[in-house]
Scaffold this active site. Structure first.
Site, PDB file in Angstrom:
ATOM      1  N   LYS A  45       0.841  -1.213   0.000  1.00 26.06           N
ATOM      2  CA  LYS A  45       0.000   0.000   0.000  1.00 26.06           C
ATOM      3  C   LYS A  45       0.871   1.256   0.000  1.00 26.06           C
ATOM      4  CE  LYS A  45      -0.134  -0.159   5.041  1.00 26.06           C
ATOM      5  NZ  LYS A  45      -0.890  -0.605   6.234  1.00 26.06           N
ATOM      6  N   ARG A 143     -10.155   0.387  15.361  1.00 28.58           N
ATOM      7  CA  ARG A 143     -10.072   1.070  14.070  1.00 28.58           C
ATOM      8  C   ARG A 143     -11.109   0.366  13.199  1.00 28.58           C
ATOM      9  NH1 ARG A 143      -4.123   1.597  11.444  1.00 28.58           N
ATOM     10  NH2 ARG A 143      -4.842  -0.250  10.341  1.00 28.58           N
ATOM     11  N   HIS A 175      -6.133  -6.995  13.234  1.00 27.55           N
ATOM     12  CA  HIS A 175      -4.888  -6.210  13.210  1.00 27.55           C
ATOM     13  C   HIS A 175      -4.537  -5.800  14.639  1.00 27.55           C
ATOM     14  CE1 HIS A 175      -1.795  -3.972  11.183  1.00 27.55           C
ATOM     15  NE2 HIS A 175      -2.318  -2.781  11.364  1.00 27.55           N
ATOM     16  N   ARG A 231       1.123 -10.657   7.297  1.00 30.73           N
ATOM     17  CA  ARG A 231       1.060  -9.482   6.411  1.00 30.73           C
ATOM     18  C   ARG A 231       2.252  -8.585   6.707  1.00 30.73           C
ATOM     19  NH1 ARG A 231      -4.053  -9.405   9.104  1.00 30.73           N
ATOM     20  NH2 ARG A 231      -3.337  -7.504  10.130  1.00 30.73           N
ATOM     21  N   TYR A 275      15.972  29.920   7.996  1.00 33.38           N
ATOM     22  CA  TYR A 275      14.913  30.763   8.554  1.00 33.38           C
ATOM     23  C   TYR A 275      14.934  30.779  10.075  1.00 33.38           C
ATOM     24  CZ  TYR A 275      12.805  30.652   3.882  1.00 33.38           C
ATOM     25  OH  TYR A 275      12.566  30.771   2.540  1.00 33.38           O
ATOM     26  N   CYS A 322      13.929  23.891   4.782  1.00 37.86           N
ATOM     27  CA  CYS A 322      13.050  24.772   4.009  1.00 37.86           C
ATOM     28  C   CYS A 322      12.243  23.939   3.010  1.00 37.86           C
ATOM     29  CB  CYS A 322      13.877  25.808   3.249  1.00 37.86           C
ATOM     30  SG  CYS A 322      15.085  26.657   4.280  1.00 37.86           S
ATOM     31  N   ASP A 324      12.511  23.769  -0.259  1.00 43.48           N
ATOM     32  CA  ASP A 324      13.286  23.218  -1.375  1.00 43.48           C
ATOM     33  C   ASP A 324      14.709  22.856  -1.008  1.00 43.48           C
ATOM     34  OD1 ASP A 324      11.071  24.121  -2.980  1.00 43.48           O
ATOM     35  OD2 ASP A 324      11.961  26.122  -2.805  1.00 43.48           O
TER      36      ASP A 324
END
Ligand SMILES: *Cc1c(COP(=O)(O)O)cnc(C)c1O
Length: 388
Positions: A45, A143, A175, A231, A275, A322, A324
């Site tokens: 997944k 869940r 699970h 799994r 920054y 940052c 990028d």
């Protein structure tokens, strides 16, 4: 794994993710041997935890994965579109889901409730063939899955639908909540509830092909939880699902995330970096600019915490990550120069950081590190060094 040509040369791209499919095959084989008679589902997944779903799925099948596991129907259909014909289970539907497409594609779907059974029945009708249906019991994760109180009703309806030819119940599963903490009392409690649920299903006449409970950590650490099938997601990618508990199995991290230094420059004592100047050089030093940031899935939390590998050493990230780019301190700089390789994380064999190291630096789990990295990075697959 052997040091490969494809990995010892500089990155081809500005920044890339290199996935070694030979490592995936090695890990899947290792896990299969470990779990003995239980069958192996490789969980692919979320684009194979960031490793590339289709490529990983092929590697896993080649290494003997009996099943593939995905969350969504779309993921399962993408596996079929890529040519996979083996057993595939998906487990996360929303109301209105296209069950007919999954049934037509011979994908096992999961029902948690009577409402989902009704949707699967409609899907089977549309598809004109019986579904392969698995039932999930919520043994304590709170869940997905039917609560134990609702289980007898779900099982009875599933059996009735089987007799009516709408589906065949191929699996029953659950699970675990705390398989990465082997001594956590939830493990025993959930396994007990699961055994009771299986007994109820059996009494109702269901004869599933596979009963399954274990993810990677449980498959490795809790043999009683293996049942017919395990799994395995994270461990298939060579990462440790239960840090501090897992024995050394020789699993090999398949993913390397790396980039090329944009520039190298000296800065004087007192220079504030990135920054907010959250890091200030306390002596004259050298910085390296790395052209990846949170826009590429590098966690912003890695700022001032994680390390990258440049010029044969671990180098601390300085200041904030940052969008990028990020900055590492190169002290001493050696002969580091623009264009050189920067490994953010990899298999760790040469001393470079691993995804687990990054997870610890960022107060998260390695699952999140590998699954979120990407963005504009180019992903390519190699096979033990050769292009895949
Ligand atoms: C993701 C997932 C797994 C795989 O878990 P790992 O810890 O990565 O092995 C197994 N089962 C289900 C239901 C999952 O959602």
């Amino acid at each position: 794994m052997e040091e490969s040509d494809a990995m010892s040369s500089p990155p081809v791209a500005r920044a890339e993710i290199v996935v070694d499919l030979a490592a995936v095959r090695h890990n899947v084989r290792t896990l299969r041997e470990l779990v003995g008679d239980a069958r192996m589902m490789t969980v692919v997944k979320a684009d194979g935890y960031g490793h590339g779903m289709v490529e990983v799925a092929r590697a896993a099948r080649a290494a003997g994965a009996d099943w593939l596991g995905v969350a969504t129907i779309d993921e399962a259909l993408a596996l079929r579109a890529a040519g996979d014909t083996g057993p595939v289970l998906c487990w996360l539907g929303v109301p209105g889901e296209d069950y007919a497409a999954a049934i037509t594609a011979d994908v096992d779907v999961t029902a948690y409730s009577l409402a989902e059974l009704a949707e699967v029945a409609a899907g089977a009708e549309t598809a004109g063939r019986p579904a392969r249906l698995q039932l999930k019991i919520d043994t304590g994760l709170s869940r997905g899955g039917a609560l134990p109180a609702d289980w007898p009703e779900l099982v009875a309806a599933a059996r009735a639908g089987e007799e009516a030819g709408r589906w065949r119940v191929t699996g029953i599963w659950s699970h675990l909540a705390a398989s990465d903490e082997p001594a956590h009392p939830a493990n025993d409690a959930q396994e007990q509830v699961f055994r009771e649920a299986l007994a109820e299903a059996e009494a109702a006449g269901l004869r599933p092909e596979v009963r399954h409970l274990a993810n990677s950590a449980a498959a490795i650490l809790r043999p009683s939880s293996r049942f017919d099938l395990v799994r395995c997601g994270l461990a298939s990618y060579g990462l440790d699902p239960a840090p501090g508990h897992t024995p050394d199995l020789g699993l090999v991290p398949a993913m390397t995330a790396r980039a090329r230094l944009t520039m190298v420059k000296p800065v004087p004592a007192g220079a504030g970096v990135s920054y907010g100047h959250t890091w200030v050089a306390d002596h004259d030093t050298t910085l390296g600019l790395v052209p990846v940031g949170y826009g590429d899935g590098v966690p912003r939390a890695a700022g001032n915490e994680a390390e990258a590998w440049v010029g044969g050493r671990r180098r601390p990230l300085r200041g904030r990550v940052c969008m990028d780019q990020l900055v590492v301190e190169l002290d001493p700089p050696g002969d580091a120069a623009a264009g050189d390789e920067v490994v953010l994380f990899g298999d760790g064999c040469d001393g470079a950081p691993t995804a687990q190291d990054w997870a610890e630096a960022c107060a998260t789990i390695s699952y999140e590190i590998v699954t979120r990295i990407g963005g504009r990075m180019v992903r390519r697959h190699i096979d033990g060094g050769a292009p895949a």
